[in-house]
Enzyme design. Structure first.
Site, mmCIF file in Angstrom:
data_model
loop_
_atom_site.group_PDB
_atom_site.id
_atom_site.type_symbol
_atom_site.label_atom_id
_atom_site.label_comp_id
_atom_site.label_asym_id
_atom_site.label_seq_id
_atom_site.Cartn_x
_atom_site.Cartn_y
_atom_site.Cartn_z
ATOM 1 N N TYR A 281 -9.773 2.838 45.860
ATOM 2 C CA TYR A 281 -9.608 2.239 47.193
ATOM 3 C C TYR A 281 -10.961 2.167 47.905
ATOM 4 C CZ TYR A 281 -7.066 1.081 51.487
ATOM 5 O OH TYR A 281 -6.578 0.448 52.594
ATOM 6 N N SER B 133 8.652 -5.544 50.352
ATOM 7 C CA SER B 133 7.740 -4.434 50.660
ATOM 8 C C SER B 133 7.822 -4.112 52.156
ATOM 9 C CB SER B 133 6.304 -4.839 50.311
ATOM 10 O OG SER B 133 5.881 -5.872 51.175
ATOM 11 N N GLY B 134 7.188 -3.010 52.546
ATOM 12 C CA GLY B 134 7.166 -2.658 53.968
ATOM 13 C C GLY B 134 6.550 -3.770 54.801
ATOM 14 N N ARG C 293 10.788 -9.879 43.127
ATOM 15 C CA ARG C 293 11.036 -9.789 41.690
ATOM 16 C C ARG C 293 12.541 -9.667 41.447
ATOM 17 N NH1 ARG C 293 6.844 -5.700 38.901
ATOM 18 N NH2 ARG C 293 7.606 -4.201 40.441
ATOM 19 N N ASP C 294 12.974 -10.253 40.329
ATOM 20 C CA ASP C 294 14.397 -10.191 39.983
ATOM 21 C C ASP C 294 14.775 -8.737 39.671
ATOM 22 O OD1 ASP C 294 16.920 -11.104 39.573
ATOM 23 O OD2 ASP C 294 16.483 -12.206 37.725
ATOM 24 N N ARG C 295 16.024 -8.396 39.809
ATOM 25 C CA ARG C 295 16.521 -7.033 39.525
ATOM 26 C C ARG C 295 18.024 -7.090 39.370
ATOM 27 N NH1 ARG C 295 13.555 -4.533 43.758
ATOM 28 N NH2 ARG C 295 12.399 -6.466 43.554
ATOM 29 N N TYR D 197 -3.574 -9.834 50.728
ATOM 30 C CA TYR D 197 -3.737 -8.517 51.364
ATOM 31 C C TYR D 197 -3.378 -7.380 50.419
ATOM 32 C CZ TYR D 197 1.346 -8.500 52.068
ATOM 33 O OH TYR D 197 2.704 -8.517 51.873
ATOM 34 N N GLY E 1 -2.704 -6.417 45.818
ATOM 35 C CA GLY E 1 -2.798 -6.906 44.442
ATOM 36 C C GLY E 1 -1.884 -6.107 43.534
#
Ligand SMILES: NC(=O)c1ccc[n+]([C@@H]2O[C@H](COP(=O)([O-])OP(=O)(O)OC[C@H]3O[C@@H](n4cnc5c(N)ncnc54)[C@H](OP(=O)(O)O)[C@@H]3O)[C@@H](O)[C@H]2O)c1
Length: 382
Positions: free
Chosen positions: A66, A194-195, A216-218, A288, A290
């Site tokens: 990071y 995501s958040g 993403r599929d699930r 923002y 990856g």
């Protein structure tokens, strides 16, 4: 006034702190240390953890990849220099050191209580001003000047306060600062569950901006789609659906022929290509994150024929460059939470008490790759 600044709590607390002395996989390098906390020094506050999230950036920081590095130093009686992970979190003020004196900004007189640095009270909730604060600890002393006060909770929940400084702000600034989005305009994003993605959905809904959300599929995709619709998502697509050539016509039907002015990308790779393709002339893709660890892929034709713009956003840099606006934003988001205009959803909690001697299996399993299960984890104190 000065009387209110002093704490009745003068005990030495036993703190439990997650530490690491070398960068590496969290599962391998994290340890828990028990240590005594001294009384707070001049201009310091003693803080008790309420909750701290495990953000992807925390994991990258422990791995050493990071951009913002934690401070390694010999502390807590350790023989090695150690760092404390955790960039974000909320604490309760349980003690205050002697007020710091200095030049009072209003009267310009010296050696008086510097009111701007001594306005905290015991019971206030505070968050760190800067990244790399080391939030994964049950108690710590910190300089009051390094803290932002949320005041008394007044309806704010621990999970909202713990995650107030990164995800809502990132979504807010990205929707405001890169494209002129008017009511009825469209944006597209990946990593929508995501958040940050969930915040972008809610803010867009509040502001009358329309969203196309890629996930993403699930196995339970219909449940997730419904959850995001309930938050305010106009449309939710899987990565496979947005990659299909026929999607252009489908989206055009939804938007009455309009294309997206903004694309928010936290995945990279094919996913970024697919959302960039939905941009209008001179549309902007903002990267923002990856999560796929693949480079951002933007077809040459989009640059030549559409003059699309590819930009980046890092909230840490934004807040360092805009410290006053950052504090105002925090108070604004806090009032949006209190007014129930925004909500924090899909949070799993891990209790700190499971970490008495060493991080528990449950806790460590979260770090197997990045985030092992769906949803964000927040460490809660007890
Ligand atoms: N630049 C900034 O200032 C800033 C600020 C905040 C966050 N971020 C970044 O934004 C991203 C989201 O952060 P967050 O805290 O909102 O995340 P989060 O709530 O922890 O969620 C992680 C997201 O990443 C997705 N994901 C995980 N592995 C993936 C992969 N291999 N390929 C595609 N998607 C994957 C997850 O989808 P599944 O449910 O399908 O696993 C989920 O949507 C992260 O990259 C983070 O570093 C950047």
């Amino acid at each position: 006034m000065q009387g209110a600044l002093k704490s009745s709590v003068r005990l030495l607390h036993t703190a439990r702190t997650i530490i690491f002395s070398n960068y590496g996989a969290p599962k391998e390098v994290l340890q828990v240390l028990k240590h005594k906390l001294p009384e707070p020094g001049l201009g310091e506050a003693t803080l008790k953890l309420i909750a701290a999230p495990i953000n992807p950036s925390d994991i990258n920081q422990i791995e050493g990849t990071y951009a913002s590095k934690p401070e390694f130093s010999k502390r807590f009686g350790s023989s090695d220099a150690v760092a404390v992970p955790g960039n974000e979190g909320v604490f309760e003020v349980i003690g205050l050191g002697e007020p710091q004196t200095g030049i009072d900004r209003e009267t310009n007189s010296k050696d008086v209580v510097n009111t701007s640095l001594n306005t905290l009270e015991v019971g206030d909730w505070v968050i760190p001003k800067k990244a790399s604060f080391g939030t994964w600890t049950t108690f710590k002393n910190a300089k009051i000047s390094d803290l932002i006060s949320l005041g008394k909770p007044n309806g704010l929940t621990p999970l909202q306060a713990a995650t107030i400084a990164v995800n809502p702000l990132t979504a807010y600034r990205m929707l405001k600062d890169f494209a002129k989005l008017e009511k009825g305009d469209w944006f597209i994003q990946n990593g929508s569950n995501s958040g940050v993605g969930r915040m972008a959905i809610q803010l867009a809904k509040l502001w009358g901006i329309k969203s196309i959300n890629v996930v993403r599929d699930r196995r339970d995709i219909d449940e997730l789609k419904q959850e995001l619709h309930d938050l305010g998502a106009d449309h939710v697509l899987t990565e496979e659906q947005v990659a299909d050539r026929s999607i252009k016509t489908v989206i055009s039907d939804w938007t009455n022929g309009a294309m997206c002015k903004l694309a928010l990308n936290c995945v990279g790779g094919r996913s970024s290509t697919n959302i960039a393709k939905q941009l209008t002339d001179q549309g902007v893709i903002v990267t923002y994150g990856g999560m796929s660890k693949q480079p951002v892929g933007i077809p040459t034709s989009l640059y030549i024929f559409k003059d699309i713009h590819s930009r980046g956003f890092w909230v840490t840099k934004w807040k360092n460059n805009n410290p006053e606006e950052f504090e105002q934003m925090i108070q604004k988001v806090a009032s949006m939470f209190r007014a129930k205009e925004l909500e924090v959803t899909a949070i799993n909690t891990v209790e700190f008490q499971n970490l008495e001697n060493a991080p528990s299996e449950e806790f460590l399993s979260l770090f197997k790759s990045s985030i092992a299960k769906s949803g964000k984890y927040v460490i809660v104190a007890n």
